[in-house]
Design a protein around this motif. Structure first.
Motif, PDB file in Angstrom:
ATOM      1  N   THR A  84     -20.978  20.933  -1.744  1.00 29.23           N
ATOM      2  CA  THR A  84     -22.376  20.976  -1.301  1.00 29.23           C
ATOM      3  C   THR A  84     -23.300  20.621  -2.458  1.00 29.23           C
ATOM      4  N   LYS A  85     -22.779  20.721  -3.688  1.00 28.66           N
ATOM      5  CA  LYS A  85     -23.533  20.335  -4.889  1.00 28.66           C
ATOM      6  C   LYS A  85     -22.677  19.346  -5.668  1.00 28.66           C
ATOM      7  N   PRO A  86     -22.571  18.118  -5.175  1.00 32.07           N
ATOM      8  CA  PRO A  86     -21.655  17.151  -5.770  1.00 32.07           C
ATOM      9  C   PRO A  86     -21.963  16.860  -7.233  1.00 32.07           C
ATOM     10  N   SER A  87     -20.925  16.879  -8.057  1.00 34.22           N
ATOM     11  CA  SER A  87     -21.051  16.640  -9.488  1.00 34.22           C
ATOM     12  C   SER A  87     -20.206  15.430  -9.864  1.00 34.22           C
ATOM     13  N   LEU A  88     -20.827  14.416 -10.464  1.00 31.58           N
ATOM     14  CA  LEU A  88     -20.110  13.215 -10.873  1.00 31.58           C
ATOM     15  C   LEU A  88     -19.021  13.552 -11.885  1.00 31.58           C
ATOM     16  N   GLU A  89     -19.329  14.436 -12.818  1.00 31.82           N
ATOM     17  CA  GLU A  89     -18.354  14.794 -13.850  1.00 31.82           C
ATOM     18  C   GLU A  89     -17.145  15.509 -13.250  1.00 31.82           C
ATOM     19  N   GLU A  90     -17.402  16.486 -12.373  1.00 31.56           N
ATOM     20  CA  GLU A  90     -16.290  17.231 -11.771  1.00 31.56           C
ATOM     21  C   GLU A  90     -15.413  16.324 -10.920  1.00 31.56           C
ATOM     22  N   CYS A  91     -16.036  15.445 -10.151  1.00 31.34           N
ATOM     23  CA  CYS A  91     -15.255  14.548  -9.298  1.00 31.34           C
ATOM     24  C   CYS A  91     -14.497  13.514 -10.134  1.00 31.34           C
ATOM     25  N   SER A  92     -15.086  13.065 -11.234  1.00 35.58           N
ATOM     26  CA  SER A  92     -14.400  12.119 -12.122  1.00 35.58           C
ATOM     27  C   SER A  92     -13.142  12.737 -12.701  1.00 35.58           C
ATOM     28  N   ILE A  99      -6.426   9.104   0.141  1.00 38.45           N
ATOM     29  CA  ILE A  99      -7.427  10.171   0.162  1.00 38.45           C
ATOM     30  C   ILE A  99      -7.858  10.414   1.602  1.00 38.45           C
ATOM     31  N   PHE A 100      -7.875  11.695   1.980  1.00 36.77           N
ATOM     32  CA  PHE A 100      -8.339  12.106   3.307  1.00 36.77           C
ATOM     33  C   PHE A 100      -9.699  12.780   3.138  1.00 36.77           C
ATOM     34  N   HIS A 101     -10.743  12.109   3.601  1.00 29.29           N
ATOM     35  CA  HIS A 101     -12.094  12.679   3.544  1.00 29.29           C
ATOM     36  C   HIS A 101     -12.295  13.535   4.796  1.00 29.29           C
ATOM     37  N   ASN A 102     -11.907  14.791   4.670  1.00 33.83           N
ATOM     38  CA  ASN A 102     -11.964  15.711   5.803  1.00 33.83           C
ATOM     39  C   ASN A 102     -13.115  16.706   5.689  1.00 33.83           C
ATOM     40  N   VAL A 103     -13.669  16.867   4.496  1.00 34.73           N
ATOM     41  CA  VAL A 103     -14.709  17.871   4.281  1.00 34.73           C
ATOM     42  C   VAL A 103     -15.862  17.662   5.263  1.00 34.73           C
ATOM     43  N   GLY A 104     -16.433  18.767   5.739  1.00 31.30           N
ATOM     44  CA  GLY A 104     -17.572  18.631   6.650  1.00 31.30           C
ATOM     45  C   GLY A 104     -17.984  19.955   7.269  1.00 31.30           C
ATOM     46  N   GLN A 105     -19.229  20.010   7.676  1.00 34.89           N
ATOM     47  CA  GLN A 105     -19.766  21.153   8.403  1.00 34.89           C
ATOM     48  C   GLN A 105     -20.422  20.643   9.677  1.00 34.89           C
ATOM     49  N   VAL A 106     -20.588  21.536  10.625  1.00 31.08           N
ATOM     50  CA  VAL A 106     -21.167  21.125  11.906  1.00 31.08           C
ATOM     51  C   VAL A 106     -22.687  20.997  11.819  1.00 31.08           C
ATOM     52  N   GLY A 107     -23.324  21.687  10.873  1.00 33.86           N
ATOM     53  CA  GLY A 107     -24.774  21.614  10.738  1.00 33.86           C
ATOM     54  C   GLY A 107     -25.491  22.541  11.703  1.00 33.86           C
ATOM     55  N   LYS A 108     -26.814  22.439  11.732  1.00 37.23           N
ATOM     56  CA  LYS A 108     -27.619  23.288  12.610  1.00 37.23           C
ATOM     57  C   LYS A 108     -27.601  22.709  14.018  1.00 37.23           C
ATOM     58  N   LEU A 109     -27.244  23.550  14.980  1.00 30.01           N
ATOM     59  CA  LEU A 109     -27.059  23.110  16.362  1.00 30.01           C
ATOM     60  C   LEU A 109     -28.303  23.456  17.174  1.00 30.01           C
ATOM     61  N   VAL A 154     -19.066  12.639  -0.294  1.00 33.44           N
ATOM     62  CA  VAL A 154     -17.952  11.818   0.195  1.00 33.44           C
ATOM     63  C   VAL A 154     -17.999  10.427  -0.421  1.00 33.44           C
ATOM     64  N   SER A 155     -19.189   9.809  -0.404  1.00 34.48           N
ATOM     65  CA  SER A 155     -19.310   8.459  -0.959  1.00 34.48           C
ATOM     66  C   SER A 155     -19.074   8.462  -2.461  1.00 34.48           C
ATOM     67  N   MET A 156     -19.522   9.505  -3.154  1.00 36.07           N
ATOM     68  CA  MET A 156     -19.310   9.586  -4.598  1.00 36.07           C
ATOM     69  C   MET A 156     -17.828   9.743  -4.924  1.00 36.07           C
ATOM     70  N   LEU A 157     -17.163  10.694  -4.278  1.00 37.09           N
ATOM     71  CA  LEU A 157     -15.743  10.917  -4.545  1.00 37.09           C
ATOM     72  C   LEU A 157     -14.936   9.687  -4.175  1.00 37.09           C
TER      73      LEU A 157
END
Length: 257
Positions: free
Chosen positions: A73-81, A95-105, A128-131
């Protein structure tokens, strides 16, 4: 060729791997991996990731499993690198980009909190795009083949009441990966729509959606046993990957022939 060759030493990365579909992907794909392949599990919940790791050990003790508790939820370039460093000994990487939340309904006209939208897109699109960018740029040319799998949803293609936020995130991701397939012709890209899978997200929809119609639809699917199990959906996904009967950039739904 878009088929995954499981006879090769493989690096697998799964986001949202602490439960549900993500956990099932990690455990089920491990059954097909050869010795000394590696799975990297990413999610916020360290205890959930460790439970996934334990499940993998029960089906394949010959592969390496790394747990990375990470708040996307707080994407970090350094951590993902750092995740992508030192993995060039694999012959292929997935790579499987599965992370996600449903959001406010809630209804579209009440979604006026700009910070809510920013937070949602930080997790569901921007991280997702950064990773993914780091995955491709770090490993391209260093392994024989790269596979990028995005877990998408019918909600990103068809409008459902109260699911504007969720659908917008899925639609944005899907188009991003379609562009990736056009730009990176030697990277295999697949958008996979898993169908209605009985996970914690379904319970969240039933419990929090404002629309009685939406709630009713999901309650009916549960009561009539039309929900899929995570294993049913993931088995279809892995079958598609093994057969390679799709073009890079395609969207494949669970119910497709």
């Amino acid at each position: 060729m878009t088929a995954v060759d499981f006879s090769k030493k493989t690096l697998v990365i799964v986001t949202g791997a602490s439960q549900g579909i993500g956990r099932t992907i990690a455990v089920d794909i491990s059954k097909s991996l050869i010795a000394n392949s590696k799975i990297i599990l990413i999610a916020r919940s360290e205890s959930g990731l460790n439970a996934t790791k334990e499940s993998i050990a029960k089906v394949n003790k010959a592969i390496n499993v790394e747990v990375i508790p990470l708040d996307l939820t707080k994407p970090s370039l350094e951590e993902c690198s750092n995740i992508l460093k030192g993995h060039c000994d694999a012959q292929q990487a997935i790579i499987f980009h599965n992370v996600g939340q449903v959001g406010k309904l809630t209804s579209c006209v009440t979604l006026t909190d700009i910070q809510l939208w920013r937070d949602y897109f930080d997790l569901n699109v921007f991280s997702v795009s950064m990773l993914n960018g780091l995955f491709v740029s770090s490993l391209k040319g260093k392994v024989d083949k790269l596979f990028v799998i995005n877990i998408t949803s019918l909600c990103g293609r068809i409008p459902f009441r109260n699911m504007a936020m969720y659908g917008a995130g899925k639609a944005a991701r899907c188009l991003y990966f379609q562009v990736l397939a056009v730009e990176e012709e030697d990277v295999v890209v697949l958008n996979y729509s898993p169908g209605p899978v009985d996970t914690a997200m379904i319970e969240e929809i039933i419990g929090t959606a404002e629309s009685k119609e939406l709630k009713g639809d999901f309650i009916s699917m549960k009561e009539t046993k039309k929900m899929l199990t995570p294993s049913q959906s993931v088995n279809k996904l892995l079958s598609v990957l093994k057969l390679g009967n799709y073009k890079s950039g395609d969207t494949v739904d669970y119910y497709d022939e």
